[in-house]
Enzyme design. Structure first.
Site, PDB file in Angstrom:
ATOM      1  N   MET A  28       0.844  -1.203   0.000  1.00  0.00           N
ATOM      2  CA  MET A  28       0.000   0.000   0.000  1.00  0.00           C
ATOM      3  C   MET A  28       0.878   1.251   0.000  1.00  0.00           C
ATOM      4  O   MET A  28       0.397   2.354   0.290  1.00  0.00           O
ATOM      5  CB  MET A  28      -0.936  -0.001   1.209  1.00  0.00           C
ATOM      6  N   GLU A  33      11.782  -0.584   5.085  1.00  0.00           N
ATOM      7  CA  GLU A  33      12.692  -1.722   4.974  1.00  0.00           C
ATOM      8  C   GLU A  33      11.945  -3.070   4.962  1.00  0.00           C
ATOM      9  O   GLU A  33      12.420  -4.032   4.361  1.00  0.00           O
ATOM     10  CB  GLU A  33      13.704  -1.639   6.129  1.00  0.00           C
ATOM     11  N   GLY A  34      10.777  -3.121   5.613  1.00  0.00           N
ATOM     12  CA  GLY A  34       9.979  -4.362   5.595  1.00  0.00           C
ATOM     13  C   GLY A  34       9.558  -4.720   4.173  1.00  0.00           C
ATOM     14  O   GLY A  34       9.705  -5.873   3.730  1.00  0.00           O
ATOM     15  N   HIS A  35       9.085  -3.721   3.435  1.00  0.00           N
ATOM     16  CA  HIS A  35       8.709  -3.954   2.034  1.00  0.00           C
ATOM     17  C   HIS A  35       9.937  -4.343   1.204  1.00  0.00           C
ATOM     18  O   HIS A  35       9.892  -5.256   0.384  1.00  0.00           O
ATOM     19  CB  HIS A  35       8.103  -2.680   1.424  1.00  0.00           C
ATOM     20  N   GLN A  59     -10.391  -2.439   1.952  1.00  0.00           N
ATOM     21  CA  GLN A  59      -9.925  -3.076   3.182  1.00  0.00           C
ATOM     22  C   GLN A  59      -9.898  -2.115   4.378  1.00  0.00           C
ATOM     23  O   GLN A  59      -9.437  -2.474   5.446  1.00  0.00           O
ATOM     24  CB  GLN A  59      -8.556  -3.755   2.986  1.00  0.00           C
ATOM     25  N   LYS A 147       4.654  -9.940   9.497  1.00  0.00           N
ATOM     26  CA  LYS A 147       4.083  -8.821  10.256  1.00  0.00           C
ATOM     27  C   LYS A 147       2.546  -8.879  10.273  1.00  0.00           C
ATOM     28  O   LYS A 147       1.918  -8.612  11.273  1.00  0.00           O
ATOM     29  CB  LYS A 147       4.576  -7.513   9.629  1.00  0.00           C
ATOM     30  N   GLN A 151      -3.198 -12.064   7.628  1.00  0.00           N
ATOM     31  CA  GLN A 151      -3.316 -11.777   6.197  1.00  0.00           C
ATOM     32  C   GLN A 151      -2.580 -12.842   5.378  1.00  0.00           C
ATOM     33  O   GLN A 151      -3.097 -13.343   4.374  1.00  0.00           O
ATOM     34  CB  GLN A 151      -2.736 -10.393   5.933  1.00  0.00           C
ATOM     35  N   SER A 184       4.052   1.344   7.761  1.00  0.00           N
ATOM     36  CA  SER A 184       3.803   2.679   7.201  1.00  0.00           C
ATOM     37  C   SER A 184       3.075   3.541   8.223  1.00  0.00           C
ATOM     38  O   SER A 184       3.283   4.743   8.300  1.00  0.00           O
ATOM     39  CB  SER A 184       2.954   2.558   5.935  1.00  0.00           C
TER      40      SER A 184
END
Ligand code: AMP
Length: 280
Positions: A28, A33-35, A59, A147, A151, A184
């Site tokens: 999104m 850094e996670g992405h 969502q 995380k 999902q 985010s």
């Protein structure tokens, strides 16, 4: 790096080289850094990497939350370009949900717990948009973060149930130095509130340590997580869960594996985190 909004153009770019494997990283935006860790994983396992940036209205059960969601497309595209992404799809809401749109995908039981119980319709919105991303981009593998553990489970179930020929890969949670899971949404925390956000990881690790040291009563573990949150200024607990890592059913006795997960509100921001635990 190709960046496009139109579905026809994405399909054309995606199918340009037959026999080339594609990894997909749906996001999104407002990347961190996670992405990027998922992009790196995708690069290791595929010839080409595609990413999507789409703040999916379906969502968001709360319109204020949708408006407040941080966005910076220009910065995101620079980050993806530097990370060597080949194709970025940045659809508009009108492209994904044109007038007359009425088809939704629902993964039943596991969507009713945790986030599904607190955010009605959220996981239906996720399942629907991911189905559409899969259909348009037709990746060989798709990458999701631990995380968002529920999902990832919902998408694994969806891919299996709807016979998508796509491998679902789950990458580890990337954290800040104090343990806060990157998100985010962290950008919406005030400087004063930010240090308190570390309470999620503190609570999860305290619970994990108790289990590893022999605590088998799930309710006592939930109470331990709640107590850490209760001691932290400005934080309100939504849920503290000790659940079966596949079905997400709440456990009574902890035997073998479990998923510890939590959601809290801090500074008007909803934060979630989780820790899978194995005690053999
Ligand atoms: P989002 O943009 O928040 O929808 O996230 C896009 C993807 O990145 C999802 O699969 C998330 O689970 C994943 N993700 C978000 N934060 C992290 C993190 N801290 N570590 C690993 N993956 C993450």
């Amino acid at each position: 790096m190709d960046v496009c909004e139109e579905i026809g153009k994405v399909r054309q770019l995606r199918s340009r080289q037959p026999g080339v494997s594609w990894g997909l990283v749906p996001t999104m935006g407002f990347l961190h850094e996670g992405h990027l860790s998922l992009v790196r994983l995708a690069h290791q396992q595929n010839d080409r990497v595609a990413a999507t940036i789409f703040v999916n209205p379906a969502q968001f059960n709360d319109p204020k939350d949708l408006t407040a969601y941080p966005r910076d497309l220009e910065r995101d595209l620079e980050m993806l370009e530097r990370a060597g992404v080949d194709l970025v799809w940045t659809p508009t809401a009108a492209t994904v949900y044109p007038a007359g749109y009425q088809t939704y995908v629902e993964v039943e039981n596991i969507s009713r717990r945790l986030e599904g119980a607190s955010r009605p319709g959220h996981l239906k919105g996720v399942a629907t948009v991911v189905t559409k991303l899969f259909n348009v981009l037709q990746p060989d593998r798709a990458y999701f973060g631990q995380k968002d553990a529920q999902q990832a489970l919902v998408i694994g179930r969806l891919a299996a149930d709807l016979n998508f020929d796509i491998e679902i890969v789950v990458g580890p949670t990337v954290r800040e130095a104090d343990g806060l899971a990157m998100s985010s949404r962290n950008a919406n925390l005030s400087a004063a509130a930010r240090p308190h956000a570390a309470c999620l990881y503190k609570a999860l690790t305290a619970a994990r340590d108790a289990i590893v040291q022999g605590e088998g009563d799930a309710e006592r573990v939930r109470a331990r997580m709640s107590a850490v949150v209760a001691q932290t200024p400005g934080v309100t607990l939504d849920y503290a869960s000790v659940a079966d890592p596949q079905s997400l059913e709440e456990q009574t006795r902890i035997t073998g594996r479990c998923l510890l997960s939590m959601a809290v509100y801090l500074d008007g921001v909803r934060l979630i985190d989780n820790l899978p635990v194995a005690c053999e």
